[in-house]
Motif scaffolding. Structure first.
Motif, PDB file in Angstrom:
ATOM      1  N   PRO A  12     -10.877 -16.336  -3.974  1.00  0.00           N
ATOM      2  CA  PRO A  12     -11.747 -17.241  -3.226  1.00  0.00           C
ATOM      3  C   PRO A  12     -12.986 -16.542  -2.678  1.00  0.00           C
ATOM      4  N   LYS A  13     -13.961 -17.368  -2.359  1.00  0.00           N
ATOM      5  CA  LYS A  13     -15.196 -16.884  -1.734  1.00  0.00           C
ATOM      6  C   LYS A  13     -14.854 -16.116  -0.463  1.00  0.00           C
ATOM      7  N   LYS A  14     -15.528 -15.025  -0.233  1.00  0.00           N
ATOM      8  CA  LYS A  14     -15.323 -14.157   0.935  1.00  0.00           C
ATOM      9  C   LYS A  14     -13.933 -13.553   0.981  1.00  0.00           C
ATOM     10  N   GLY A  15     -13.296 -13.476  -0.168  1.00  0.00           N
ATOM     11  CA  GLY A  15     -11.967 -12.883  -0.215  1.00  0.00           C
ATOM     12  C   GLY A  15     -12.015 -11.369  -0.123  1.00  0.00           C
ATOM     13  N   GLY A  16     -13.134 -10.783  -0.502  1.00  0.00           N
ATOM     14  CA  GLY A  16     -13.260  -9.332  -0.435  1.00  0.00           C
ATOM     15  C   GLY A  16     -13.385  -8.643  -1.786  1.00  0.00           C
ATOM     16  N   LYS A  17     -13.688  -9.412  -2.839  1.00  0.00           N
ATOM     17  CA  LYS A  17     -13.795  -8.831  -4.185  1.00  0.00           C
ATOM     18  C   LYS A  17     -14.909  -7.784  -4.282  1.00  0.00           C
ATOM     19  N   SER A  18     -16.109  -8.193  -3.858  1.00  0.00           N
ATOM     20  CA  SER A  18     -17.250  -7.277  -3.994  1.00  0.00           C
ATOM     21  C   SER A  18     -17.088  -6.057  -3.097  1.00  0.00           C
ATOM     22  N   SER A  19     -16.484  -6.251  -1.913  1.00  0.00           N
ATOM     23  CA  SER A  19     -16.283  -5.117  -0.995  1.00  0.00           C
ATOM     24  C   SER A  19     -15.258  -4.142  -1.569  1.00  0.00           C
ATOM     25  N   LEU A  20     -14.218  -4.689  -2.166  1.00  0.00           N
ATOM     26  CA  LEU A  20     -13.215  -3.825  -2.817  1.00  0.00           C
ATOM     27  C   LEU A  20     -13.891  -2.961  -3.876  1.00  0.00           C
ATOM     28  N   GLY A  82     -23.030  -5.332   4.509  1.00  0.00           N
ATOM     29  CA  GLY A  82     -22.530  -6.550   3.885  1.00  0.00           C
ATOM     30  C   GLY A  82     -22.914  -6.658   2.428  1.00  0.00           C
ATOM     31  N   VAL A  83     -22.240  -7.536   1.741  1.00  0.00           N
ATOM     32  CA  VAL A  83     -22.589  -7.830   0.361  1.00  0.00           C
ATOM     33  C   VAL A  83     -22.860  -9.329   0.289  1.00  0.00           C
ATOM     34  N   ALA A  84     -23.695  -9.731  -0.631  1.00  0.00           N
ATOM     35  CA  ALA A  84     -24.026 -11.152  -0.750  1.00  0.00           C
ATOM     36  C   ALA A  84     -22.782 -11.912  -1.187  1.00  0.00           C
ATOM     37  N   THR A  85     -22.356 -12.877  -0.366  1.00  0.00           N
ATOM     38  CA  THR A  85     -21.162 -13.618  -0.772  1.00  0.00           C
ATOM     39  C   THR A  85     -21.498 -15.043  -1.208  1.00  0.00           C
ATOM     40  N   ASP A  86     -22.777 -15.350  -1.281  1.00  0.00           N
ATOM     41  CA  ASP A  86     -23.101 -16.691  -1.778  1.00  0.00           C
ATOM     42  C   ASP A  86     -23.622 -16.620  -3.210  1.00  0.00           C
ATOM     43  N   ALA A 121     -17.919 -14.687  -8.665  1.00  0.00           N
ATOM     44  CA  ALA A 121     -18.118 -15.368  -7.384  1.00  0.00           C
ATOM     45  C   ALA A 121     -16.949 -16.313  -7.153  1.00  0.00           C
ATOM     46  N   GLY A 122     -16.449 -16.336  -5.910  1.00  0.00           N
ATOM     47  CA  GLY A 122     -15.287 -17.155  -5.581  1.00  0.00           C
ATOM     48  C   GLY A 122     -15.453 -18.622  -5.923  1.00  0.00           C
ATOM     49  N   GLU A 123     -16.674 -19.102  -5.836  1.00  0.00           N
ATOM     50  CA  GLU A 123     -16.916 -20.533  -6.082  1.00  0.00           C
ATOM     51  C   GLU A 123     -16.622 -20.947  -7.524  1.00  0.00           C
ATOM     52  N   SER A 194      -6.579  -8.375   0.932  1.00  0.00           N
ATOM     53  CA  SER A 194      -7.658  -7.534   1.440  1.00  0.00           C
ATOM     54  C   SER A 194      -7.663  -7.552   2.977  1.00  0.00           C
ATOM     55  N   GLN A 195      -8.545  -6.776   3.551  1.00  0.00           N
ATOM     56  CA  GLN A 195      -8.748  -6.714   5.004  1.00  0.00           C
ATOM     57  C   GLN A 195      -7.484  -6.293   5.745  1.00  0.00           C
ATOM     58  N   TYR A 196      -6.729  -5.403   5.103  1.00  0.00           N
ATOM     59  CA  TYR A 196      -5.436  -4.974   5.633  1.00  0.00           C
ATOM     60  C   TYR A 196      -5.553  -4.354   7.036  1.00  0.00           C
ATOM     61  N   GLU A 197      -6.667  -3.639   7.286  1.00  0.00           N
ATOM     62  CA  GLU A 197      -6.775  -2.931   8.575  1.00  0.00           C
ATOM     63  C   GLU A 197      -6.807  -3.891   9.759  1.00  0.00           C
ATOM     64  N   ARG A 198      -7.147  -5.164   9.511  1.00  0.00           N
ATOM     65  CA  ARG A 198      -7.242  -6.110  10.631  1.00  0.00           C
ATOM     66  C   ARG A 198      -5.902  -6.295  11.336  1.00  0.00           C
ATOM     67  N   SER A 250      -7.923  -2.209   2.160  1.00  0.00           N
ATOM     68  CA  SER A 250      -8.959  -2.419   3.152  1.00  0.00           C
ATOM     69  C   SER A 250     -10.216  -1.686   2.713  1.00  0.00           C
ATOM     70  N   ALA A 251     -11.262  -2.451   2.477  1.00  0.00           N
ATOM     71  CA  ALA A 251     -12.525  -1.828   2.075  1.00  0.00           C
ATOM     72  C   ALA A 251     -13.157  -1.105   3.264  1.00  0.00           C
ATOM     73  N   TYR A 252     -12.879  -1.577   4.489  1.00  0.00           N
ATOM     74  CA  TYR A 252     -13.445  -0.944   5.688  1.00  0.00           C
ATOM     75  C   TYR A 252     -12.644   0.286   6.100  1.00  0.00           C
ATOM     76  N   GLY A 253     -11.359   0.214   5.957  1.00  0.00           N
ATOM     77  CA  GLY A 253     -10.513   1.365   6.242  1.00  0.00           C
ATOM     78  C   GLY A 253     -10.444   1.739   7.718  1.00  0.00           C
ATOM     79  N   ASN A 262     -11.417   0.669  11.267  1.00  0.00           N
ATOM     80  CA  ASN A 262     -12.876   0.759  11.324  1.00  0.00           C
ATOM     81  C   ASN A 262     -13.451  -0.632  11.605  1.00  0.00           C
ATOM     82  N   MET A 263     -13.079  -1.163  12.734  1.00  0.00           N
ATOM     83  CA  MET A 263     -13.339  -2.562  13.028  1.00  0.00           C
ATOM     84  C   MET A 263     -13.295  -2.689  14.530  1.00  0.00           C
ATOM     85  N   ASP A 264     -14.273  -3.345  15.105  1.00  0.00           N
ATOM     86  CA  ASP A 264     -14.295  -3.485  16.550  1.00  0.00           C
ATOM     87  C   ASP A 264     -13.984  -4.921  16.934  1.00  0.00           C
TER      88      ASP A 264
END
Ligand SMILES: Nc1nc2c(ncn2[C@@H]2O[C@H](COP(=O)(O)OP(=O)(O)OP(=O)(O)O)[C@@H](O)[C@H]2O)c(=O)[nH]1
Ligand SMILES: [Mg+2]
Length: 329
Positions: A12-20, A82-86, A121-123, A194-198, A250-253, A262-264
């Protein structure tokens, strides 16, 4: 012999593909993965020309390539915040993968392998139900062809309550169509959350210790998959010879020195940590550590399991364990 492999990133869109994808090369270089350190994999971005030319012409094709490649651009965009997610298309990136250490028996050669990774793209593949997003028919056809010709698919899903997700129906239908497609080349499918560190933002410096425990990842995966109705569809794929694995990344780690995510969480929208006055490479080395983003791609390409890739059999072991713990509780 050099083998060429195609891996498609869908989800899906904003799932984290491009960040991965953007953090993949750093993750391999920093060995921030669950493979044995003795494996010593190496992953290097190459141009499409090098991928097309094959190994004999690799060096020559490389010689005058001073221009910044597409992958460098993706990486830069990601570290700039960031990466373009649209996006409404698919983008191809090329890499040379090799194993420089002890290749386990599953990996017959040490490579190099030439990888084409398709970031969609997720769309296109997993639009939310009811969404009317105008995707050009030839873009849809292009991704369909890329998926059917891919050796492996990586399904990137954000670690959220899956039942609430409007894109789940589209994704389930996509898996069904894949299972039915006769002409597919598909050998492996990896589902990565994705986003495991959250999950660990409240654990401070213990966060990294927990995240490094494969048993924690397995527990998280079992919980996330418990109510996922599409799981049976993936089992069906497994039954027709596609190896399915589940993993987290986690792309941010984590922040290197302090070991916390690595997230505030106190920043609006949960932003990555940044220290005022630090620019460029220093920011990267202090606050940057992708975690396990190598797993989905190395499994997709080589069929190689790490401590953090789990099969249906490993996921299912819980169903036997739950009643026992439930009795104790
Ligand atoms: N907390 C956290 N957020 C992440 C991570 N990876 C990506 N994100 C955020 O998730 C959002 C979506 O990431 P993308 O990589 O653009 O997602 P995508 O799947 O490529 O999206 P489309 O290209 O639109 O399909 C962005 O706002 C990222 O900053 C991560 O590891 N941790
Ligand atoms: Mg993207």
């Amino acid at each position: 012999m050099t083998e060429k492999l195609t891996v498609c990133l869908v989800g899906p869109k904003k799932g984290g593909k491009s960040s991965l994808l953007a953090s993949l090369v750093d993750c391999v270089a920093q060995s921030a993965f669950g493979y044995s350190p003795r494996l010593r994999p190496a992953l290097q971005p190459i141009s499409q020309a090098e991928f097309a030319a094959g190994p004999a012409d690799l060096r020559r094709a490389d010689f005058f390539a001073a221009e910044k490649g597409d992958y460098e651009r993706l990486k830069q965009e990601f570290s700039d915040g960031g990466v373009a997610t649209d996006t409404l298309n698919t983008y191809e990136y090329y890499f040379r993968l090799s194993v420089n250490g002890e290749a386990p028996p599953e990996v017959v050669t040490r490579g190099p392998w030439l990888l084409e990774i398709v970031d969609s793209a997720g769309e296109i593949a997993a639009p939310p139900d009811g969404a009317e997003v105008a995707i050009l028919n030839d873009v849809k056809a292009k991704l369909a062809r890329q998926m059917l010709e891919a050796d492996a698919l990586v399904l990137v899903l954000p670690l959220v309550r899956l039942d609430d997700s409007a894109w789940m129906g589209a994704l389930a239908r996509l898996i069904d169509r894949l299972a039915l497609a006769r002409e597919k080349k598909l050998k492996r499918l990896v589902v990565v959350f994705s986003q495991y560190e959250r999950l660990f933002t409240r654990l401070g410096p213990s966060a990294f210790t927990y995240a490094c425990d494969p048993a924690v990842a397995l527990h998280v995966l079992r919980k996330s998959l418990r109510s996922a109705q599409w799981l049976s569809r993936l089992r069906a794929l497994d039954a027709v010879g596609v190896s399915v694995r589940y993993t987290v990344c986690s792309a941010y780690g984590f922040v290197k020195r302090f070991q916390n995510p690595n997230m505030d969480p106190h920043q609006p929208g949960e932003r990555r940590f940044r220290r005022a006055g630090l620019e460029g490479a220093r920011v990267h080395s202090e606050y940057w550590r992708p975690f396990l983003t190598a797993e989905p791609i190395l499994y997709a390409a080589l069929g190689l399991d790490s401590a953090f890739t789990f099969s249906h059999a490993q996921i299912d072991a819980l169903e036997e364990e739950i009643p026992a713990t439930a009795i104790l509780a």
